[in-house]
Design a protein around this motif. Structure first.
Motif, PDB file in Angstrom:
ATOM      1  N   SER A 102      13.665   3.033   3.005  1.00  0.00           N
ATOM      2  CA  SER A 102      13.612   2.290   1.756  1.00  0.00           C
ATOM      3  C   SER A 102      13.946   0.811   1.901  1.00  0.00           C
ATOM      4  O   SER A 102      14.954   0.456   2.507  1.00  0.00           O
ATOM      5  N   PRO A 103      13.135  -0.051   1.293  1.00  0.00           N
ATOM      6  CA  PRO A 103      13.487  -1.471   1.277  1.00  0.00           C
ATOM      7  C   PRO A 103      14.790  -1.707   0.508  1.00  0.00           C
ATOM      8  O   PRO A 103      15.465  -2.705   0.728  1.00  0.00           O
ATOM      9  N   ARG A 104      15.118  -0.770  -0.366  1.00  0.00           N
ATOM     10  CA  ARG A 104      16.353  -0.930  -1.138  1.00  0.00           C
ATOM     11  C   ARG A 104      17.578  -0.938  -0.228  1.00  0.00           C
ATOM     12  O   ARG A 104      18.594  -1.515  -0.560  1.00  0.00           O
ATOM     13  N   GLU A 109      15.751  -3.508   3.721  1.00  0.00           N
ATOM     14  CA  GLU A 109      15.034  -4.781   3.705  1.00  0.00           C
ATOM     15  C   GLU A 109      15.908  -5.892   4.278  1.00  0.00           C
ATOM     16  O   GLU A 109      15.474  -6.694   5.088  1.00  0.00           O
ATOM     17  N   ASP A 122       7.258  -6.799   4.451  1.00  0.00           N
ATOM     18  CA  ASP A 122       7.203  -5.716   3.478  1.00  0.00           C
ATOM     19  C   ASP A 122       7.681  -4.452   4.169  1.00  0.00           C
ATOM     20  O   ASP A 122       7.283  -4.164   5.300  1.00  0.00           O
ATOM     21  N   VAL A 123       8.577  -3.769   3.506  1.00  0.00           N
ATOM     22  CA  VAL A 123       9.087  -2.515   4.057  1.00  0.00           C
ATOM     23  C   VAL A 123       8.499  -1.383   3.227  1.00  0.00           C
ATOM     24  O   VAL A 123       8.603  -1.385   2.007  1.00  0.00           O
ATOM     25  N   VAL A 124       7.844  -0.436   3.896  1.00  0.00           N
ATOM     26  CA  VAL A 124       7.219   0.687   3.195  1.00  0.00           C
ATOM     27  C   VAL A 124       8.022   1.946   3.458  1.00  0.00           C
ATOM     28  O   VAL A 124       8.277   2.287   4.611  1.00  0.00           O
ATOM     29  N   ASN A 125       8.367   2.604   2.411  1.00  0.00           N
ATOM     30  CA  ASN A 125       9.224   3.778   2.563  1.00  0.00           C
ATOM     31  C   ASN A 125       8.386   5.028   2.813  1.00  0.00           C
ATOM     32  O   ASN A 125       8.249   5.879   1.942  1.00  0.00           O
ATOM     33  N   ASP A 158      10.838   8.532   2.713  1.00  0.00           N
ATOM     34  CA  ASP A 158      11.182   9.227   1.472  1.00  0.00           C
ATOM     35  C   ASP A 158       9.979   9.459   0.564  1.00  0.00           C
ATOM     36  O   ASP A 158       9.976  10.379  -0.237  1.00  0.00           O
ATOM     37  N   HIS A 159       8.974   8.578   0.656  1.00  0.00           N
ATOM     38  CA  HIS A 159       7.866   8.696  -0.296  1.00  0.00           C
ATOM     39  C   HIS A 159       6.648   9.412   0.286  1.00  0.00           C
ATOM     40  O   HIS A 159       5.699   9.674  -0.431  1.00  0.00           O
ATOM     41  N   SER A 183      -0.669   6.473   5.309  1.00  0.00           N
ATOM     42  CA  SER A 183      -1.736   5.551   5.692  1.00  0.00           C
ATOM     43  C   SER A 183      -2.128   4.658   4.512  1.00  0.00           C
ATOM     44  O   SER A 183      -2.284   3.446   4.657  1.00  0.00           O
ATOM     45  N   MET A 217      -0.252   3.940   1.966  1.00  0.00           N
ATOM     46  CA  MET A 217       0.875   3.042   1.676  1.00  0.00           C
ATOM     47  C   MET A 217       0.874   1.851   2.622  1.00  0.00           C
ATOM     48  O   MET A 217       1.165   0.723   2.232  1.00  0.00           O
ATOM     49  N   GLU A 259      -1.737   0.589   4.109  1.00  0.00           N
ATOM     50  CA  GLU A 259      -2.832  -0.307   3.742  1.00  0.00           C
ATOM     51  C   GLU A 259      -2.437  -1.227   2.593  1.00  0.00           C
ATOM     52  O   GLU A 259      -2.729  -2.424   2.590  1.00  0.00           O
ATOM     53  N   ILE A 260      -1.757  -0.630   1.611  1.00  0.00           N
ATOM     54  CA  ILE A 260      -1.298  -1.418   0.458  1.00  0.00           C
ATOM     55  C   ILE A 260      -0.359  -2.520   0.939  1.00  0.00           C
ATOM     56  O   ILE A 260      -0.467  -3.674   0.538  1.00  0.00           O
ATOM     57  N   ASN A 268      12.058  -1.523  -9.125  1.00  0.00           N
ATOM     58  CA  ASN A 268      12.902  -1.426  -7.944  1.00  0.00           C
ATOM     59  C   ASN A 268      14.189  -0.668  -8.209  1.00  0.00           C
ATOM     60  O   ASN A 268      14.720   0.001  -7.345  1.00  0.00           O
ATOM     61  N   TYR A 303      11.699   3.386  -8.476  1.00  0.00           N
ATOM     62  CA  TYR A 303      11.634   3.395  -7.011  1.00  0.00           C
ATOM     63  C   TYR A 303      12.876   4.071  -6.439  1.00  0.00           C
ATOM     64  O   TYR A 303      12.798   4.852  -5.488  1.00  0.00           O
ATOM     65  N   TYR A 319      12.675   7.740  -6.780  1.00  0.00           N
ATOM     66  CA  TYR A 319      11.732   8.253  -5.783  1.00  0.00           C
ATOM     67  C   TYR A 319      12.459   8.372  -4.432  1.00  0.00           C
ATOM     68  O   TYR A 319      12.345   9.376  -3.727  1.00  0.00           O
ATOM     69  N   ASP A 320      13.223   7.337  -4.076  1.00  0.00           N
ATOM     70  CA  ASP A 320      14.002   7.373  -2.825  1.00  0.00           C
ATOM     71  C   ASP A 320      14.916   8.593  -2.798  1.00  0.00           C
ATOM     72  O   ASP A 320      15.014   9.304  -1.800  1.00  0.00           O
ATOM     73  N   GLY A 322      13.187  11.738  -2.302  1.00  0.00           N
ATOM     74  CA  GLY A 322      12.848  11.890  -0.889  1.00  0.00           C
ATOM     75  C   GLY A 322      14.039  12.337  -0.075  1.00  0.00           C
ATOM     76  O   GLY A 322      13.941  13.215   0.778  1.00  0.00           O
ATOM     77  N   LEU A 342       0.345   7.337  -5.304  1.00  0.00           N
ATOM     78  CA  LEU A 342       0.565   6.038  -4.649  1.00  0.00           C
ATOM     79  C   LEU A 342       1.347   5.119  -5.567  1.00  0.00           C
ATOM     80  O   LEU A 342       1.273   5.238  -6.790  1.00  0.00           O
TER      81      LEU A 342
END
Lengths: 564, 260
Positions: A73-75, A78, A96-99, A102-103, A119, A121, A123-124, B20, B24, B27-28, B31, B41
């Motif tokens: 998580s970026p939370r 990051e 950018d950090v993609v989780n 967890d997701h 994949s 995520m 790309e986004i 955030n 989010y 969601y964390d 997970g 998404l």
């Protein structure tokens, strides 16, 4: 989009948390095929020192200018990667950090779905990161001047403390002289200190301090800028002047409620507590052999529903003073509830009773009635008829003077002042601080503080305590080298802005305001005060506001990248 | 490179905008607890208040069948009032979607605390089921893709226009206000006014979208937009005056208009 982004994608296996659930090799080859991606690497744990080292090495070796970390998580992480980017001499916001842990890995039933989601995520994120711009935190060097509005006890005390900390205080007072409510009191709570002496001492100290300046018959007419760098316009008889200031302290005080039509109030033998104070100053007329005080004269009623807090203390203080100066005077206090606040004054009621001051309790629904004798009668001119709850009897009290304990009400000017400074008022019209528990005496506007009676009715002691507290807060703010804000704040495109003011009404933090200046009337963002929510940007009718780090272009690119 | 990864066949096709601090974060937490969630998404924003109606429409234009927005619980917004603004924007966009024949339930917002991973799971599952039952956007209610896209484009134009943005932005402030006689603004009256203006703006936008790729006559535009010819003519006069539409030429005695 940046012309030639050099994106590095770092896929973290999270020691198996991700690696066992997602086909990381497939993810890596997918990432490598995306536009702008120059380097794709995998590691067991990028959050560990070895992983961070790898990441930094790759940035330097491949000349990467932005990165995507597919991990957790970026939370939480990051900040770690931002630091690593700084160490690799990259702007920390090019990230950018993609989780995917967890997701994607943790929440999907099978490897196939997890890998597909990860994949997508990725790309986004790649689409977003290729549109990022390097950012710096907003920063302001705070001005060391403070404008204190009001030269009453709170304002003077605050100015004294602010100046004592090496800051400069400009005291703006609407009347001709300092002192405010102190000028109308003979003795001062707690205890019978002479107000005059106290005020003279305080003013002497302030006048000797070169950091304090006064403006009388002056008022603030305009207020703009941001925390640490405000610009006020103060109007006094000599004209208007621009005053730069780092912070503003509002201590403009309250007003006395005039109990017209209550208990036969006439200002001659039915008077207010402050009128009594000036009588006491002259020496009470020896013919006034019997004095009665009526509490809650206007307070705690339909019109003024709150308790003014200080009238009980004042009444007991003045009653004791009369009794001490001339023990033969009869003093009666008629109350609904009586409370003299705090352990120091609590015993005053007992002392008063011991000294022969008589207390009567009346009911809200059955208030005392004041009757006036015919002129020329040998009897004292006034009689109070009251049903006393303490003895449960009807009393008739003959008296020469009736003193009404009238409440304090918000000053007529505080509404105007609140409008100029953009401060919230409570339902009665007092200035109300936003976070009572977290940040007492603060407003949402970070550089504006409140103390004294403009806040709510206070005893002199409480006024001083608030003023000292506020002075400390001001010093905390302004004695910093620089005030730092977010790196993402709203930016107004002035060529598009039509100064409609929608953003101003949207922003709870008053970080964006429509301001008239040399360049015209436009919305302007206070970078240091902006918290970066972006609500103004999403609502702007002209789409003139962009939110740094969450621009329309960046979000649109994410949506397009997510498209099916 | 595996070809199937490119296809991104994730069902249902839902895009979630998550704040955030709550969506989010929930969601964390979901997970961390390994809850099973539909593969929706997401786009992370700092506050749901950042989400512009235009972005929500873009999501539909990009082939999503449902769009959801999850922010902090009411009164707990990290930025005090962002979610209230988001809620109103969603409200108006739902009405607008209904007007163009898209089921309003395809757009959904919820307010879930950072610690409420079960509620988050519930919201995601419910919305997924809802979208699955509604079917593919357009196909389900028999609107062709091109037609739907031009409607969505016109809708995007409408929501990019200052009139609608101003009114929907002022909504929160207006609804608490009284008129000059002191009686409160009725929500239904305000809603009716906004929707009238919206329909008018949408007509203009759809005319502009219809005349975008080629010069078209009044009758052609009327056919495409399903408006009456009189209506189209009236709006063309206004749009010409605003400089948004031009008379391109006269073909066989029929004037043809094209967007500038």
């Amino acid at each position: 989009m940046n012309q030639d982004p050099k994106i590095g994608v770092f896929i973290c296996e999270c020691s198996g948390e991700i690696g066992k659930k997602i086909r990381c090799a497939d993810l890596a080859s997918r990432a490598a095929s995306l536009e702008g991606v120059k380097e794709v690497q995998m590691h067991q744990a990028y959050c560990m020192p070895a992983g961070l080292q790898e990441l930094k090495k790759a940035v330097a070796a491949q000349g990467l200018d932005r990165i995507v970390v597919a991990g957790c998580s970026p939370r939480t992480h990051e900040i770690l990667f931002m630091k690593a980017l700084s160490e690799a001499s990259l702007n920390p916001y090019m990230l950018d950090v993609v989780n995917v842990r967890d997701h994607a890995a943790a929440v999907t039933p099978d490897e196939e779905t997890a890998t597909r989601k990860a994949s997508a995520m990725l790309e986004i994120a790649v689409a977003r990161v290729s549109r990022l711009a390097p950012l710096e935190n907003a920063s302001v060097k705070p001005d060391k001047r403070v404008v204190v509005i009001g030269a009453g006890l709170a304002g003077l005390s605050a100015a004294k403390e602010i100046a004592g900390r090496g800051l400069q205080a400009l005291v703006v007072e609407k009347s001709e002289a300092p002192g405010g409510m102190l000028n109308r009191c003979y003795t001062m709570l707690p205890g019978p200190h002479k107000t005059e002496e106290f005020l003279a001492k305080l003013l002497g100290e302030l006048n000797r301090n070169p950091n304090v300046e006064f403006l009388f018959r002056a008022e603030v007419v305009s207020f703009k800028g941001q925390t640490g760098a405000y610009e006020l316009i103060v109007k006094d008889p000599s004209g208007e002047r621009k005053v730069p200031a780092g912070a503003v302290v509002v201590a403009s005080g309250a007003e006395e409620f005039m109990p017209n039509g209550l208990f036969g109030f006439d200002g001659r033998d039915v008077i207010t507590q402050t009128a009594l104070e000036s009588l006491l100053k002259k020496g009470l007329d020896p013919l006034k052999k019997s004095v009665a005080m009526i509490q809650c004269a206007g307070g705690r009623s339909d019109g003024i529903p709150y308790c003014s807090r200080t009238c009980c203390m004042t009444a007991v203080k003045n009653a004791l003073w009369i009794k001490e100066q001339r023990p033969s005077t009869d003093v009666h206090i008629l109350f609904r509830d009586i409370y003299t606040g705090g352990p120091l004054r609590e015993r005053d009621i007992r002392t008063a009773a011991e000294k022969g001051i008589r207390f009567f309790r009346y009911e809200t629904d059955n208030p005392p009635v004041v009757e006036r004798q015919r002129e020329g009668s040998a009897m004292p001119p006034l009689t109070i008829v009251v049903r006393d709850l303490l003895s449960n009897t009807r009393k008739e009290l003959a008296c020469d003077l009736i003193v009404l304990s009238n409440p304090q009400i918000p000053s007529r000017d505080s509404g105007k002042l609140a409008a100029v400074l953009g401060l919230p008022l409570d339902r009665y019209g007092f200035l109300i601080d936003h976070y009572v528990r977290v940040k007492p005496s603060h407003f949402v506007e970070k550089g504006v503080f409140v103390c004294g009676d403009v806040h709510f009715p206070l005893s002199p002691y409480e006024c001083q305590v608030q003023a000292y507290g506020v002075a400390a807060r001001v010093a905390n703010l302004l004695l910093q080298e620089e005030l730092r804000g977010n790196a993402f704040y709203s930016v107004v495109d002035e060529s598009k802005c039509i100064a409609c003011g929608l953003c101003e009404s949207t922003c709870f933090y008053r970080a964006i305001k429509v301001i008239q200046d040399e360049k015209g009337k436009k919305a302007r963002s206070s970078e240091v005060n902006c918290l970066g929510c972006g609500t103004c940007a999403a609502g702007c009718p002209m789409q003139a506001i962009s939110m740094r780090h969450f621009t329309d272009e960046q979000i649109s690119s994410q949506i397009a990248a997510a498209a099916f | 490179m595996k070809g199937d990864l490119l296809m991104k066949e994730l069902e249902p096709r839902i895009l979630a905008f998550l704040c955030n601090w709550a969506g989010y974060a929930a969601y964390d937490l979901a997970g961390t607890k390994h809850l099973q969630l539909p593969p929706i998404l997401e786009v992370r924003v700092m506050c749901t208040g950042r989400v512009d109606p235009l972005q929500l429409i873009e999501a539909f234009l990009n082939g999503f069948d449902g769009v959801m927005l999850v922010g902090c619980r009411k009164g707990e917004c990290r930025y005090e009032n962002g979610n209230y603004y988001a809620e109103r924007r969603i409200h108006w966009l739902r009405k607008a979607l209904q007007h163009i024949g898209v089921h309003p339930d395809r757009l959904y917002c919820d307010w879930i605390g950072a610690d409420e991973e079960q509620a988050f799971k519930g919201a995601m599952e419910r919305f997924s089921v809802k979208i699955s039952s509604l079917g593919k956007l357009g196909k389900a209610n028999g609107i062709e893709k091109e037609k739907l896209d031009s409607r969505l484009k016109a809708l995007k134009e409408t929501f990019a226009g200052e009139r609608i943005r101003w009114l929907t932005g002022k909504d929160l402030e207006m609804s608490g206000r009284t008129d000059v006689f002191g009686s409160p603004m009725s929500a239904s009256v305000f809603e009716k006014e906004v929707m009238d203006i919206f329909r008018n703006e949408y007509q203009r936008s759809s005319i502009l979208v219809a005349s975008e790729d080629a010069a078209r006559s009044v009758v052609e535009i009327a056919n495409i937009t399903a408006l009456s010819s009189e209506n189209v003519m009236q709006e063309i006069i206004v749009l010409k005056r605003l400089g948004k539409l031009n008379l391109e030429g006269v073909v066989e005695g029929v004037p043809k208009y094209k967007r500038t």
